[in-house]
Design an enzyme around this catalytic site. Structure first.
Site, mmCIF file in Angstrom:
data_model
loop_
_atom_site.group_PDB
_atom_site.id
_atom_site.type_symbol
_atom_site.label_atom_id
_atom_site.label_comp_id
_atom_site.label_asym_id
_atom_site.label_seq_id
_atom_site.Cartn_x
_atom_site.Cartn_y
_atom_site.Cartn_z
ATOM 1 N N SER A 185 -15.749 20.758 -99.864
ATOM 2 C CA SER A 185 -15.198 21.554 -98.767
ATOM 3 C C SER A 185 -13.694 21.788 -98.924
ATOM 4 O O SER A 185 -13.140 22.726 -98.346
ATOM 5 C CB SER A 185 -15.476 20.868 -97.426
ATOM 6 N N GLU A 194 -22.196 26.504 -84.226
ATOM 7 C CA GLU A 194 -20.838 25.957 -84.353
ATOM 8 C C GLU A 194 -20.830 24.428 -84.286
ATOM 9 O O GLU A 194 -19.950 23.815 -83.678
ATOM 10 C CB GLU A 194 -19.914 26.566 -83.296
ATOM 11 N N GLY A 195 -21.821 23.831 -84.933
ATOM 12 C CA GLY A 195 -21.929 22.374 -84.979
ATOM 13 C C GLY A 195 -22.965 21.879 -83.997
ATOM 14 O O GLY A 195 -22.799 22.008 -82.789
ATOM 15 N N SER A 206 -25.430 19.283 -81.816
ATOM 16 C CA SER A 206 -25.045 18.113 -81.009
ATOM 17 C C SER A 206 -24.953 16.869 -81.877
ATOM 18 O O SER A 206 -24.104 15.995 -81.640
ATOM 19 C CB SER A 206 -26.068 17.901 -79.884
ATOM 20 N N ALA A 238 -26.710 25.556 -96.469
ATOM 21 C CA ALA A 238 -25.444 24.920 -96.107
ATOM 22 C C ALA A 238 -25.019 25.394 -94.731
ATOM 23 O O ALA A 238 -24.302 26.383 -94.596
ATOM 24 C CB ALA A 238 -24.357 25.257 -97.134
ATOM 25 N N SER A 251 -24.324 22.881 -91.363
ATOM 26 C CA SER A 251 -23.323 21.856 -91.050
ATOM 27 C C SER A 251 -22.769 21.217 -92.322
ATOM 28 O O SER A 251 -21.643 20.727 -92.341
ATOM 29 C CB SER A 251 -23.945 20.787 -90.146
ATOM 30 N N ARG A 308 -36.779 29.448 -50.168
ATOM 31 C CA ARG A 308 -38.216 29.241 -50.419
ATOM 32 C C ARG A 308 -38.746 28.175 -49.465
ATOM 33 O O ARG A 308 -38.202 27.059 -49.399
ATOM 34 C CB ARG A 308 -38.426 28.790 -51.870
ATOM 35 N N TRP A 361 -27.119 33.464 -90.336
ATOM 36 C CA TRP A 361 -26.747 33.204 -88.940
ATOM 37 C C TRP A 361 -25.409 33.835 -88.574
ATOM 38 O O TRP A 361 -24.641 33.285 -87.792
ATOM 39 C CB TRP A 361 -26.715 31.700 -88.639
ATOM 40 N N ARG A 416 -14.509 25.213 -80.485
ATOM 41 C CA ARG A 416 -15.505 24.366 -79.829
ATOM 42 C C ARG A 416 -15.357 24.293 -78.309
ATOM 43 O O ARG A 416 -16.345 24.399 -77.598
ATOM 44 C CB ARG A 416 -15.497 22.969 -80.458
#
Length: 408
Positions: free
Chosen positions: A184, A388-389, A391, A134, A136, A292, A162, A267
């Protein structure tokens, strides 16, 4: 409410320059060593504590900056120094946000100071939400919290994964299901005080990037915490669960769960971290391209290189603007009607991955070696599109917000 402005005031510029100096003089010189060691850089955290960067007071001042730009400014400068070390310095903040978002004033005053300690005895904290099955999908959370009414204690069982600072933290903030049937909506957050029996560190992860930041599993076996360790208190929880059970919230309004309240608040800050890493890689690539030489001239004289640098800088500035907008909106109490917080995190994260990859390309073979920092920056940047979510989750949040439809 502060009016929106793109101009930092004198105090903000002073703080920014102070942070930049610490990042340049202390963090960056230590970055390669701690990346190789894959250990928490306690000496660097202690140095940050000595001068006041790692402290409750400092982050409180930035959190309550009326412009909303304090926290993103801090994140950008520290992560410009090095993402792994910076995450070790700011990782406690996620647990602190969890307490601020869900706790009472008494809980905030009691537990947040214990998360930081002081310059002579530095402490860290951990926010524990994700699980092996579990991430996201927070509705699938298996960690359970059962109330023992006779002893006024909550009993926690489960495994978290994590977790930044997991297992080495002085204070752990754990999200658990108190009513699994509600998904949730049946979650709550708990403080696990120091040295609580039953909490142990599981596997410590060896990571692709941000290797100076400690990431591990946290195992909870009959962990008993006092009733006052339920963030927000039992009366508030009972009221929220009753509303959820009665389906009193209709017309698409959702009961915000404990983990999501924390992530929504953080976020834009993650977006600022990504901006810092992208900016660092861009600056290395720009300096390299100007010095360079190939075929008798600097490589920046070639459009193929110059145009890449132009695109890199444009993306970085656009990402920063999205982060600043979301941060100002949150501070001003303006709702994210278009998921502006998720927009900022999504775009900044993708920018960091792209810009660091372009930096390696500009440096060529040198960019692929550990003699130059862009290789490490590219490895570090990969995390921003994941934690934290992801993309994909950010795009889902944005699409649902814009359409009002339950897109899956």
């Amino acid at each position: 409410m502060s009016e929106f402005t793109l101009e930092l005031n004198d105090d903000q510029r002073q703080v920014r320059d102070w942070l930049h100096g610490f990042a340049a003089d202390v963090i960056r010189p230590a970055a390669a060593e701690w990346d190789e060691r894959e250990e928490t850089p306690w000496p660097v955290i202690q140095e940050a504590a000595k001068i006041g960067i790692y402290s409750l007071d400092f982050y409180a001042q930035q959190f309550f900056d009326p412009t909303g730009l304090g926290i993103p400014m801090v994140m950008e400068e520290l992560f410009w120094g090095d993402a792994g070390i910076a995450l070790s310095i700011v990782g406690t903040g996620l647990a602190a946000v969890g307490v601020i978002a869900n706790g009472t004033e008494e809980q905030i005053g009691t537990w947040i100071p214990q998360m930081y300690g002081d310059a002579d005895d530095v402490k860290v904290a951990a926010f524990c939400s994700s699980e092996p099955d579990a991430g996201s999908d927070v509705a699938s959370m298996r960690t359970r919290a059962v109330y023992d009414e006779a002893k006024d204690e909550w009993v926690l069982n489960g495994t978290k994964t994590w977790a930044t600072n997991g297992g080495i933290a002085n204070v752990h903030v754990v999200v658990a299901a108190v009513d699994p049937e509600l998904g949730s909506k049946g979650h709550a957050s708990f403080i696990v005080p120091p040295d609580t029996p039953g909490l142990t560190q599981g596997q410590k992860f060896k990571k692709h990037g941000i290797r100076a930041s400690h990431t591990a599993e946290v195992v909870l076996e009959d962990v008993r915490v006092p009733g006052h360790c339920l963030l927000g208190g039992k009366e508030k929880l009972d009221e929220r669960l009753a509303r959820a059970r009665d389906q009193a919230r209709t017309d698409g309004e959702r009961v915000k769960n404990a983990a999501m309240a924390t992530f929504e608040a953080s976020r834009p800050a993650v977006g600022a971290m990504a901006v810092g890493t992208a900016r660092a890689a861009y600056e290395v690539a720009l300096d390299y391209a100007k010095t360079r030489t190939q075929f008798g001239r600097p490589i920046i004289d070639n459009q193929g290189v110059a145009f890449q640098l132009a695109d890199m800088r444009t993306r970085i500035d656009a990402a920063r603007l999205l982060v600043w907008r979301a941060s100002w909106m949150a501070t001003a109490g303006k709702p994210f009607t278009a998921a502006e917080g998720s927009m900022s995190k999504l775009y900044a994260s993708e920018t960091a991955k792209k810009v660091t990859a372009q930096a390696i390309q500009i440096l060529g073979g040198n960019g692929y070696t550990r003699e130059y920092p862009v290789e490490r920056m590219h490895r570090d940047a990969a995390i921003y599109t994941i934690f934290e979510g992801t993309s994909e989750i950010q795009r889902l949040v944005i699409a649902r917000t814009l359409s009002g439809m339950p897109i899956r």
